[in-house]
Design a protein around this motif. Structure first.
Motif, PDB file in Angstrom:
ATOM      1  N   ALA A 181      -0.397   8.955  -3.655  1.00  0.00           N
ATOM      2  CA  ALA A 181       0.528   7.844  -3.660  1.00  0.00           C
ATOM      3  C   ALA A 181       1.123   7.674  -2.111  1.00  0.00           C
ATOM      4  O   ALA A 181       1.188   6.315  -1.753  1.00  0.00           O
ATOM      5  CB  ALA A 181       1.869   8.117  -4.702  1.00  0.00           C
ATOM      6  N   GLU A 182       1.458   8.663  -1.377  1.00  0.00           N
ATOM      7  CA  GLU A 182       1.866   8.657   0.018  1.00  0.00           C
ATOM      8  C   GLU A 182       0.933   8.014   0.760  1.00  0.00           C
ATOM      9  O   GLU A 182       1.357   7.320   1.536  1.00  0.00           O
ATOM     10  CB  GLU A 182       1.703  10.160   0.400  1.00  0.00           C
ATOM     11  N   LYS A 183      -0.382   8.142   0.612  1.00  0.00           N
ATOM     12  CA  LYS A 183      -1.432   7.799   1.296  1.00  0.00           C
ATOM     13  C   LYS A 183      -1.598   6.204   1.041  1.00  0.00           C
ATOM     14  O   LYS A 183      -1.589   5.394   2.112  1.00  0.00           O
ATOM     15  CB  LYS A 183      -3.039   8.370   0.958  1.00  0.00           C
ATOM     16  N   PHE A 184      -1.220   6.052  -0.238  1.00  0.00           N
ATOM     17  CA  PHE A 184      -1.433   4.155  -0.466  1.00  0.00           C
ATOM     18  C   PHE A 184      -0.058   3.599  -0.036  1.00  0.00           C
ATOM     19  O   PHE A 184      -0.463   2.731   0.728  1.00  0.00           O
ATOM     20  CB  PHE A 184      -1.409   4.050  -1.839  1.00  0.00           C
ATOM     21  N   ARG A 185       0.899   4.233   0.141  1.00  0.00           N
ATOM     22  CA  ARG A 185       2.091   3.703   0.912  1.00  0.00           C
ATOM     23  C   ARG A 185       1.938   3.685   2.211  1.00  0.00           C
ATOM     24  O   ARG A 185       2.099   2.422   2.802  1.00  0.00           O
ATOM     25  CB  ARG A 185       3.394   4.384   0.507  1.00  0.00           C
ATOM     26  N   ARG A 186       1.529   4.663   2.900  1.00  0.00           N
ATOM     27  CA  ARG A 186       1.386   4.769   4.348  1.00  0.00           C
ATOM     28  C   ARG A 186       0.227   3.929   4.972  1.00  0.00           C
ATOM     29  O   ARG A 186       0.414   3.138   5.818  1.00  0.00           O
ATOM     30  CB  ARG A 186       1.014   6.333   4.582  1.00  0.00           C
ATOM     31  N   ASP A 187      -0.950   4.151   4.352  1.00  0.00           N
ATOM     32  CA  ASP A 187      -2.271   3.473   4.984  1.00  0.00           C
ATOM     33  C   ASP A 187      -2.398   1.939   4.530  1.00  0.00           C
ATOM     34  O   ASP A 187      -3.044   1.379   5.138  1.00  0.00           O
ATOM     35  CB  ASP A 187      -3.438   4.353   4.662  1.00  0.00           C
ATOM     36  N   ASN A 188      -2.091   1.934   3.248  1.00  0.00           N
ATOM     37  CA  ASN A 188      -2.374   0.644   2.392  1.00  0.00           C
ATOM     38  C   ASN A 188      -1.415  -0.307   2.196  1.00  0.00           C
ATOM     39  O   ASN A 188      -1.424  -1.548   1.762  1.00  0.00           O
ATOM     40  CB  ASN A 188      -3.072   0.908   1.042  1.00  0.00           C
ATOM     41  N   VAL A 232       3.563   2.322  -4.485  1.00  0.00           N
ATOM     42  CA  VAL A 232       3.273   3.015  -5.757  1.00  0.00           C
ATOM     43  C   VAL A 232       3.895   4.399  -5.645  1.00  0.00           C
ATOM     44  O   VAL A 232       4.120   5.155  -4.648  1.00  0.00           O
ATOM     45  CB  VAL A 232       1.633   3.437  -5.894  1.00  0.00           C
ATOM     46  N   LYS A 233       4.098   5.053  -7.020  1.00  0.00           N
ATOM     47  CA  LYS A 233       4.601   6.652  -7.070  1.00  0.00           C
ATOM     48  C   LYS A 233       3.196   7.276  -7.885  1.00  0.00           C
ATOM     49  O   LYS A 233       2.440   6.599  -7.810  1.00  0.00           O
ATOM     50  CB  LYS A 233       5.511   6.403  -8.201  1.00  0.00           C
ATOM     51  N   ALA A 234       3.813   8.623  -8.001  1.00  0.00           N
ATOM     52  CA  ALA A 234       2.646   9.490  -8.367  1.00  0.00           C
ATOM     53  C   ALA A 234       2.171   9.156  -9.540  1.00  0.00           C
ATOM     54  O   ALA A 234       0.966   9.131 -10.117  1.00  0.00           O
ATOM     55  CB  ALA A 234       2.956  10.802  -8.456  1.00  0.00           C
ATOM     56  N   SER A 235       3.477   8.427 -10.532  1.00  0.00           N
ATOM     57  CA  SER A 235       2.826   8.048 -12.075  1.00  0.00           C
ATOM     58  C   SER A 235       1.815   6.812 -11.959  1.00  0.00           C
ATOM     59  O   SER A 235       1.330   6.557 -13.026  1.00  0.00           O
ATOM     60  CB  SER A 235       4.224   7.664 -12.515  1.00  0.00           C
ATOM     61  N   ASN A 236       1.853   6.152 -10.733  1.00  0.00           N
ATOM     62  CA  ASN A 236       0.680   5.123 -10.668  1.00  0.00           C
ATOM     63  C   ASN A 236      -0.570   5.469 -10.237  1.00  0.00           C
ATOM     64  O   ASN A 236      -1.420   4.320 -10.006  1.00  0.00           O
ATOM     65  CB  ASN A 236       1.216   4.081  -9.726  1.00  0.00           C
ATOM     66  N   ILE A 237      -0.950   6.982 -10.456  1.00  0.00           N
ATOM     67  CA  ILE A 237      -2.126   7.449  -9.868  1.00  0.00           C
ATOM     68  C   ILE A 237      -2.880   8.200 -10.928  1.00  0.00           C
ATOM     69  O   ILE A 237      -2.604   8.799 -11.484  1.00  0.00           O
ATOM     70  CB  ILE A 237      -1.859   8.436  -8.667  1.00  0.00           C
ATOM     71  N   LEU A 238      -4.359   7.754 -11.062  1.00  0.00           N
ATOM     72  CA  LEU A 238      -5.101   8.749 -11.743  1.00  0.00           C
ATOM     73  C   LEU A 238      -6.292   9.277 -10.881  1.00  0.00           C
ATOM     74  O   LEU A 238      -7.145   8.474 -10.179  1.00  0.00           O
ATOM     75  CB  LEU A 238      -5.781   7.898 -12.923  1.00  0.00           C
ATOM     76  N   VAL A 239      -6.391  10.645 -10.844  1.00  0.00           N
ATOM     77  CA  VAL A 239      -7.453  11.215 -10.254  1.00  0.00           C
ATOM     78  C   VAL A 239      -8.639  11.379 -11.135  1.00  0.00           C
ATOM     79  O   VAL A 239      -8.593  11.758 -12.387  1.00  0.00           O
ATOM     80  CB  VAL A 239      -6.929  12.384  -9.806  1.00  0.00           C
TER      81      VAL A 239
END
Ligand SMILES: Cc1ncc(COP(=O)(O)O)c(C=O)c1O
Length: 397
Positions: free
Chosen positions: A78-85, A89-96
């Protein structure tokens, strides 16, 4: 005996995997084959990432994890998406999941109903139409033009919309063409998606491999449509981690819950060890990512020069990823051993037989007048491959 699955009959085998396997087989038989067919960086996985995986094993981090991915990794993504993209989003918006391919599979399964149409720009990555079909959707192929650098905008999409259009798949930078879709074009598609009500699956697995000083732009960063976008990425290409099988999506919590439910019944969590490695990849030093990108850009320039000199091929300068997708129109109809070359399969087979260079026929990507060659190889191999292709082509009548 009862018949077997018709669903599987309806999908194609991955031609890129088939060609890579054939090249490996020929090499094992002692043939001096140069394979430019695989879609993976040739660099080793960065050392800090490997060490993190070794530590995970030594610490017995070897059991099931949370189905959606370990909380630290979801947070790091989520941090990567906020920083780079610039995607909010928050962690709850992520599926690995188990690689970017699995992420896309889960995403399409989570949103499609039988008969839903999904616009797939062509040339397309081989798996897009097949993953749509596996989710009972209908791929609607949107041809893009070589003269426009294989890019597109809303004016290309609009004529294909029907009441059944559910989504479009966008892949920038693109496999197989290396095309980068400009921010203005992405904004026009975002506007259309909001007006006409469809989802956007944005496959950004090559986001870190972009050239000429350009910066990657994520369509999911546009606030008005953020709930319509599923952004898919992973560590395979940026960190040279294709074998570790870690991909991820960012989407609304509702979509993530559905995709996670599906994953919980099919694969459960991605490998615990690979998740620890991916966490280090995302949070650790990023120097290797840039080093690899710089090397790819240099190889692109070397190879572009070489390929441009080959008679019968025309080649676009790719803006990202690590593929060339030259047109072979000038070779079609020419004769090899008295038989005319009719399409990209004939050309790929001729090049394999005569130059001992493996590449992938463009037909696999919906473009039978092109071939795909990867430049994720050493400059020495690339130069030698280009020379061999050139020599083989000069023998055509
Ligand atoms: C466009 C595109 N999307 C997704 C993937 C899947 O990546 P992964 O190896 O993480 O499954 C690939 C791999 O070749 C790709 O080229």
């Amino acid at each position: 005996m009862k018949s077997l699955s018709q669903k599987v009959d309806k999908i194609e085998e991955s031609q890129t995997i088939a060609m890579t396997t054939l090249a490996k087989k020929l090499r094992a038989e002692g043939k001096n084959v140069i394979s430019l067919s695989a879609g993976e960086p040739d660099f080793p996985t960065p050392e800090n990432v490997k060490q993190a995986a070794i530590k995970a094993i030594q610490d017995n981090f070897t059991k099931y994890t949370q189905n959606e991915g370990i909380p630290e990794l979801r947070e790091a993504i989520a941090e990567k998406f906020r920083r780079d993209n610039n995607i909010d989003v928050k962690a709850s918006n992520i599926l690995v999941s188990n690689g970017g391919k699995h992420s896309l599979y889960n995403a399409l399964q989570a949103i499609l109903n039988p008969g839903d149409e999904v616009i797939v720009p062509s040339p397309y990555w081989v798996s897009f139409p097949e993953i749509v079909k596996l989710a009972d959707g209908i791929p609607v192929i949107m041809k893009t033009k070589e003269e426009k650098g294989f890019t597109f905008d809303a004016s290309d999409v609009e004529p294909l919309l029907t009441p059944r259009t559910k989504a479009i798949i966008i892949n920038t930078p693109s496999n197989p063409t290396g095309a980068v879709i400009h921010e203005a074009s992405l904004r026009s598609i975002a506007k259309l998606a909001a007006e006409k009500d469809f989802f956007i699956i944005s496959d950004e697995i090559y986001e870190k491999i972009i050239y000429d000083g350009n910066k990657h732009f994520s369509i999911g960063s546009i606030p008005e449509i953020k709930d319509r976008v599923i952004t898919s990425s992973g560590v395979s290409k940026a960190y040279s981690m294709t074998g570790w099988r870690i991909g991820f999506i960012a989407a609304t919590e509702e979509i993530i819950k559905r995709a996670a439910k599906l994953q919980s019944q099919v694969t459960s969590n991605a490998s615990s060890i690979s998740q620890a490695a991916a966490l280090e990849a995302l949070r650790g030093p990023q120097t290797d990512v840039e080093k690899m990108r710089v090397a790819f850009e240099k190889r692109r320039d070397v190879m572009l020069k070489k390929l441009s000199q080959i008679d019968g091929m025309t080649v676009e300068k790719p803006g990202g990823a690590f593929y060339f997708f030259p047109s072979i129109k000038g070779l079609l109809g020419k004769k090899y051993n008295g038989t005319p070359l009719k399409g990209s399969s004939d050309v790929a087979q001729f090049i394999l037989a005569e130059a001992q260079v493996a590449l992938v026929p463009g037909g696999a990507f919906g473009a039978d007048e092109n071939i795909r060659l990867s430049y994720a190889y050493s400059e020495k191999e690339l130069t030698e491959a280009a020379d061999r292709i050139s020599a083989a082509i000069s023998k055509l009548k």
